[in-house]
Enzyme design. Structure first.
Site, mmCIF file in Angstrom:
data_model
loop_
_atom_site.group_PDB
_atom_site.id
_atom_site.type_symbol
_atom_site.label_atom_id
_atom_site.label_comp_id
_atom_site.label_asym_id
_atom_site.label_seq_id
_atom_site.Cartn_x
_atom_site.Cartn_y
_atom_site.Cartn_z
ATOM 1 N N ASP A 202 24.865 12.542 20.347
ATOM 2 C CA ASP A 202 23.432 12.530 20.105
ATOM 3 C C ASP A 202 22.961 11.357 19.240
ATOM 4 O O ASP A 202 23.559 11.088 18.196
ATOM 5 C CB ASP A 202 23.080 13.839 19.382
ATOM 6 C CG ASP A 202 21.593 14.021 19.191
ATOM 7 O OD1 ASP A 202 20.907 14.299 20.179
ATOM 8 O OD2 ASP A 202 21.108 13.874 18.055
ATOM 9 N N GLU A 259 24.458 9.061 23.930
ATOM 10 C CA GLU A 259 23.015 8.930 24.088
ATOM 11 C C GLU A 259 22.644 7.634 23.368
ATOM 12 O O GLU A 259 22.376 7.630 22.175
ATOM 13 C CB GLU A 259 22.270 10.117 23.475
ATOM 14 C CG GLU A 259 20.779 10.059 23.830
ATOM 15 C CD GLU A 259 19.868 10.832 22.884
ATOM 16 O OE1 GLU A 259 18.748 11.144 23.283
ATOM 17 O OE2 GLU A 259 20.256 11.100 21.729
ATOM 18 N N HIS A 331 16.722 17.386 28.585
ATOM 19 C CA HIS A 331 15.902 18.304 27.765
ATOM 20 C C HIS A 331 14.863 17.571 26.915
ATOM 21 O O HIS A 331 14.094 18.223 26.216
ATOM 22 C CB HIS A 331 16.829 19.121 26.862
ATOM 23 C CG HIS A 331 17.511 18.246 25.833
ATOM 24 N ND1 HIS A 331 18.419 17.263 26.184
ATOM 25 C CD2 HIS A 331 17.390 18.177 24.502
ATOM 26 C CE1 HIS A 331 18.825 16.643 25.095
ATOM 27 N NE2 HIS A 331 18.219 17.178 24.051
HETATM 28 O O1 TEU Z 1 17.281 12.534 20.981
HETATM 29 C C1 TEU Z 1 17.264 11.259 20.400
HETATM 30 C C2 TEU Z 1 16.036 10.503 20.546
HETATM 31 O O2 TEU Z 1 16.058 9.312 20.329
HETATM 32 C C3 TEU Z 1 14.744 11.233 20.778
HETATM 33 O O3 TEU Z 1 13.832 10.729 19.860
HETATM 34 C C4 TEU Z 1 14.196 11.016 22.100
HETATM 35 O O4 TEU Z 1 13.904 9.652 22.259
HETATM 36 C C5 TEU Z 1 12.924 11.810 22.199
HETATM 37 O O5 TEU Z 1 13.266 13.169 22.148
HETATM 38 C C6 TEU Z 1 12.196 11.562 23.483
HETATM 39 O O6 TEU Z 1 10.951 12.176 23.409
HETATM 40 C C7 TEU Z 1 18.281 13.400 20.563
HETATM 41 C C8 TEU Z 1 18.173 14.737 21.250
HETATM 42 O O7 TEU Z 1 18.391 14.593 22.621
HETATM 43 C C9 TEU Z 1 16.863 15.368 20.920
HETATM 44 O O8 TEU Z 1 16.681 16.593 21.585
HETATM 45 C C10 TEU Z 1 16.821 15.582 19.436
HETATM 46 O O9 TEU Z 1 15.548 16.044 19.069
HETATM 47 C C11 TEU Z 1 17.135 14.300 18.668
HETATM 48 O O10 TEU Z 1 18.248 13.598 19.168
HETATM 49 C C12 TEU Z 1 17.470 14.631 17.247
HETATM 50 O O11 TEU Z 1 18.711 15.247 17.167
#
Ligand code: TEU
Ligand code: CA
Length: 574
Positions: A202, A259, A331
């Site tokens: 993540d 990610e 998600h």
């Molecule tokens: O997302 C990382 C992230 O960079 C998010 O800001 C993403 O760009 C954004 O949700 C898009 O609208 C990860 C996870 O996938 C996300 O669900 C978490 O909220 C986030 O990290 C924090 O852990």
């Protein structure tokens, strides 16, 4: 490229909270996942990524972890998790957990101890700074959190503040501290020893902060700057990632998918090349297309031509370097079919077209839960329908920009993360068969039409089409080409048509789709000679057995010309 066990597999993302509720509390859980393993197997899914199921206060739906070694009681117990690993193994399936180590929860023991003694060892686990009288006016730096507002907040009952690039209940961990890194590697090894196949990692690019913490030019009226700007100034993340690979992933030969946003030009090889930090990483080019720096309200959906360009850019930059992971949604994103398809193609034909185009690209295909049914965005009735922190913030951003409440709701609806988080639509019974209780998030009312039970029983459904895509990619006759063959874009300048060859050894497969509502004729010299075999077509009636379908003559090709109906997609062996 060295061949790996996972290259030819199909991956599937489960969002546990919304997958299947086994005990009627309205929240999906691990026993629910176990009871659906046969469903996933039938679809063709092999690698299952579970969004977080660790102990969490759920400020960000489990991406705020309070105990890395515990399962949240909402999702079940550690025994359930062990049983899931065991049941997956029996079915030749692999489990990935979500590794969230840029931050933890403010309810994690480490953070509590830091509050008790900011000068003690746990103070070093976080980014703490002294808070002056006027601290809110004199922040150490002007970074904007991903979920809105400054990245600083008061460390409770102390004279310190702490940094959080996401929600204030997600304090950032200080990766500069070797003690913290030891703890993280220990935890990863503990899970891998249990038999986990690996992790989805993540928000990983955020672990390296540009130091010392400083301000950058403001990009909105709030005086803050985007994290994109901040990350562009960060150097040296490779030391952390290489160490994590060597001390945690490599000894277990774990499969990892990062990610990764905001990687720098030329870094791809370090990330997913031979001996890269990760096995693979997601391709987010098309995800980012059309997004505005101003916020969701100013963003727009990519056109089919933009979608195509993004896919091809990613294919080109990864060729010969590493193996990307391909998605149309997850998600954090709206439903792919609602986002990428023109309005008139938001039907089963269009959904299969989009499925064909991304699934046959080179890379590991991920299906996000419900995507295989063609699940669509939900329409919010009011902002009270929204649970997600990100959406609530973007709604405020839109209001501040001068949109009316109605406009703001409509704008954020298009991008809301809750679009993808509505409960899985199992059948046409109450609550889509997801729960016997009250679902934690409203079920999309279209479940009476779009649901697994109906689609599994119908040969020409989106569900059966995904099953066929997955089976085709694993078919010994085409596998080498579809998994390892080079991607060669064709007809690139033809608007509304997306087409590419997958070139294997002595075999070429054409993947072609018409993203317009008009019949189109294309010319391809490769279609002139020899026998062609139609492998997949979103327009065929699939009652026929596979063999029969393969033998269907292809009157659509003649003299190097191919006719495509509106939104038709085909996979053809040349
Ligand atoms: O997302 C990382 C992230 O960079 C998010 O800001 C993403 O760009 C954004 O949700 C898009 O609208 C990860 C996870 O996938 C996300 O669900 C978490 O909220 C986030 O990290 C924090 O852990
Ligand atoms: Ca439950």
């Amino acid at each position: 490229m060295e061949k790996k066990w996972w290259h030819g597999k199909t991956a599937y993302q489960i969002y546990p909270k919304s997958f299947y509720d086994s005990n009627g509390d309205g929240i999906g859980d691990i026993p629910g996942i176990i009871s659906k393993l046969d469903y996933l197997k039938e679809l063709g899914a092999d690698i299952l990524w579970l969004s977080p199921v660790y102990v969490s206060p759920m400020a960000d739906q489990g991406y705020d972890i309070a105990d890395y070694y515990g399962i949240d009681p909402r999702f079940g117990t550690m025994e359930d998790m062990d049983r899931l690993l065991e049941e997956a193994r029996k079915r030749d399936m692999y489990i990935l957990m979500d590794l969230v180590v840029n931050h933890c929860s403010d309810e994690h023991e480490w953070f509590r101890k830091a509050c008790e003694d900011p000068d003690g060892p746990f103070g070093e686990y976080f980014y703490l700074r002294r808070a002056g009288e006027n601290w809110e006016k004199e922040l150490p730096c002007n970074w904007r959190s991903y979920f809105g507002g400054p990245v600083w907040n008061r460390l409770p009952e102390t004279d310190r503040i702490y940094l959080h690039v996401f929600h204030k209940k997600q304090p950032d961990l200080n990766w500069e501290n070797p003690g913290l890194r030891d703890e993280i590697y220990k935890m990863i090894n503990w899970w891998l020893d249990k038999g986990l196949a690996g992790f989805r990692i993540d928000a990983i690019i955020n672990i390296k902060k540009p130091l010392p913490l400083t301000s950058y030019p403001a990009d909105r009226e709030d005086g803050l700057c985007s994290m994109d700007t901040v990350l562009a100034h960060a150097e040296g993340i490779g030391e952390f990632l290489g160490e994590m690979r060597d001390r945690a992933f490599a000894p277990h030969d774990a499969f990892t998918v990062g990610e990764v946003f905001n990687d720098k030009e030329g870094e791809l090889e370090d990330f997913i090349g031979e001996n890269g930090y990760f096995s693979s990483m997601f391709d987010f080019r098309e995800t980012l297309e059309g997004k505005s720096e101003e916020g969701w309200y100013a963003s727009r959906k990519p056109t089919p031509d933009e979608y195509k360009r993004c896919c091809f850019e990613s294919q080109r930059r990864s060729e010969g370097i590493g193996y990307l992971s391909n998605i149309i949604e997850n998600h954090d994103e709206p439903r792919g079919v609602s986002h990428y398809l023109p309005r008139e193609a938001q039907n089963e034909t269009g959904k299969k077209l989009l499925a064909t185009m991304y699934f046959c690209l080179k890379g590991l295909p991920f299906i996000y839960q419900g995507q295989e049914l063609g699940m669509e965005n939900i329409e919010f009735r009011s902002i009270d329908d929204v649970d997600d922190v990100n959406t609530l913030d973007e709604y405020q951003v839109a209001l501040k920009a001068g949109l009316s409440e109605e406009e703001a709701l409509k704008a954020v609806n298009q991008y809301s993360r809750d679009n993808a988080r509505t409960p899985f639509q199992w059948n046409s019974e109450e609550n889509a068969g997801f729960t016997t209780g009250t679902p934690w998030l409203r079920v999309n009312p279209n479940y009476t039409e779009i649901n697994a039970e109906e689609e599994m029983g119908r040969q020409d459904s989106v569900w059966n089409y995904y099953r066929k895509l997955s089976a085709l990619r694993k078919d010994p006759a085409y596998r080498e080409t579809l998994v390892y063959g080079r991607t060669e874009p064709v007809l690139e300048e033809v608007s509304g048509i997306m087409a590419y060859f997958r070139r294997g050894e002595g075999q070429t497969i054409l993947v072609i789709g018409n993203f317009t509502g008009e019949p189109r004729q294309v010319e391809l010299p490769e279609l002139e000679k020899g026998r062609k075999r139609l492998l997949l077509d979103n327009d065929l009636l699939w009652e026929k057995e596979k063999k029969e379908a393969a033998a269907v003559p292809c009157p659509a090709y003649k003299d190097g010309k191919l006719w495509l109906k509106p939104f038709q997609a085909q996979v053809i062996e040349l």
